[in-house]
Design a protein around this motif. Structure first.
Motif, short mmCIF file in Angstrom:
data_model
loop_
_atom_site.label_atom_id
_atom_site.label_comp_id
_atom_site.label_asym_id
_atom_site.label_seq_id
_atom_site.Cartn_x
_atom_site.Cartn_y
_atom_site.Cartn_z
N ALA A 1 55.97 27.79 83.98
CA ALA A 1 54.53 28.11 84.05
C ALA A 1 53.96 28.41 82.67
CB ALA A 1 54.29 29.30 84.99
N GLN B 1 60.94 29.30 86.92
CA GLN B 1 59.55 29.03 87.27
C GLN B 1 58.59 29.73 86.31
OE1 GLN B 1 62.00 29.87 89.39
NE2 GLN B 1 62.11 28.14 90.80
N ARG C 1 49.43 30.51 92.09
CA ARG C 1 48.90 29.24 92.61
C ARG C 1 50.02 28.41 93.26
NH1 ARG C 1 45.23 29.77 88.18
NH2 ARG C 1 46.54 28.73 86.65
N GLU C 2 51.24 28.61 92.82
CA GLU C 2 52.35 27.80 93.31
C GLU C 2 53.24 28.53 94.31
OE1 GLU C 2 54.54 25.84 90.14
OE2 GLU C 2 52.81 26.12 88.83
N PHE C 3 53.30 29.87 94.23
CA PHE C 3 54.23 30.65 95.04
C PHE C 3 53.51 31.82 95.68
CE2 PHE C 3 56.53 28.92 91.37
CZ PHE C 3 57.47 28.13 92.02
N GLN D 1 48.99 31.79 87.27
CA GLN D 1 49.60 30.47 87.32
C GLN D 1 50.67 30.41 88.41
OE1 GLN D 1 48.91 27.68 85.67
NE2 GLN D 1 50.67 26.50 86.35
N LEU D 2 51.54 31.41 88.44
CA LEU D 2 52.61 31.43 89.45
C LEU D 2 52.08 31.65 90.86
CD1 LEU D 2 55.26 33.44 87.44
CD2 LEU D 2 55.41 31.05 88.11
#
Length: 81
Positions: A33, A29, A50-52, A47-48
């Motif tokens: 990213a 991941q 926002r997803e996790f 960035q991470l």
């Protein structure tokens, strides 16, 4: 890099060294990213995040910093710290 997901792990073949690395989350991941762009620790963490769910900002920075150091030790990313 050639990246191949395999169930719970991911194989990463590093063409330059000829070595295949077996990694687990969150390494794939983080690489995804980052893409091919040069990014700062803060940018990768944002960035991470926002997803996790990486926890609070301090915890997230520590997690990503540790994983980036591991990736740099493997020669998969370049660290400019």
């Amino acid at each position: 890099l050639i990246i191949q997901p395999m169930d719970a792990v991911t194989l990463i073949y590093h063409r330059r060294s000829g070595i295949t690395h077996i990694v687990a989350e969150p390494t794939p991941q983080i690489l995804a990213a980052m893409g091919r762009d040069a990014m700062t620790l803060d940018e990768v963490t944002q960035q991470l995040s926002r997803e996790f769910d990486l926890g609070d900002e301090g915890e997230a920075l520590a997690i990503v910093e540790d994983r980036l150091a591991d990736l740099a030790d493997l020669g998969l990313v370049v660290s400019h710290s």
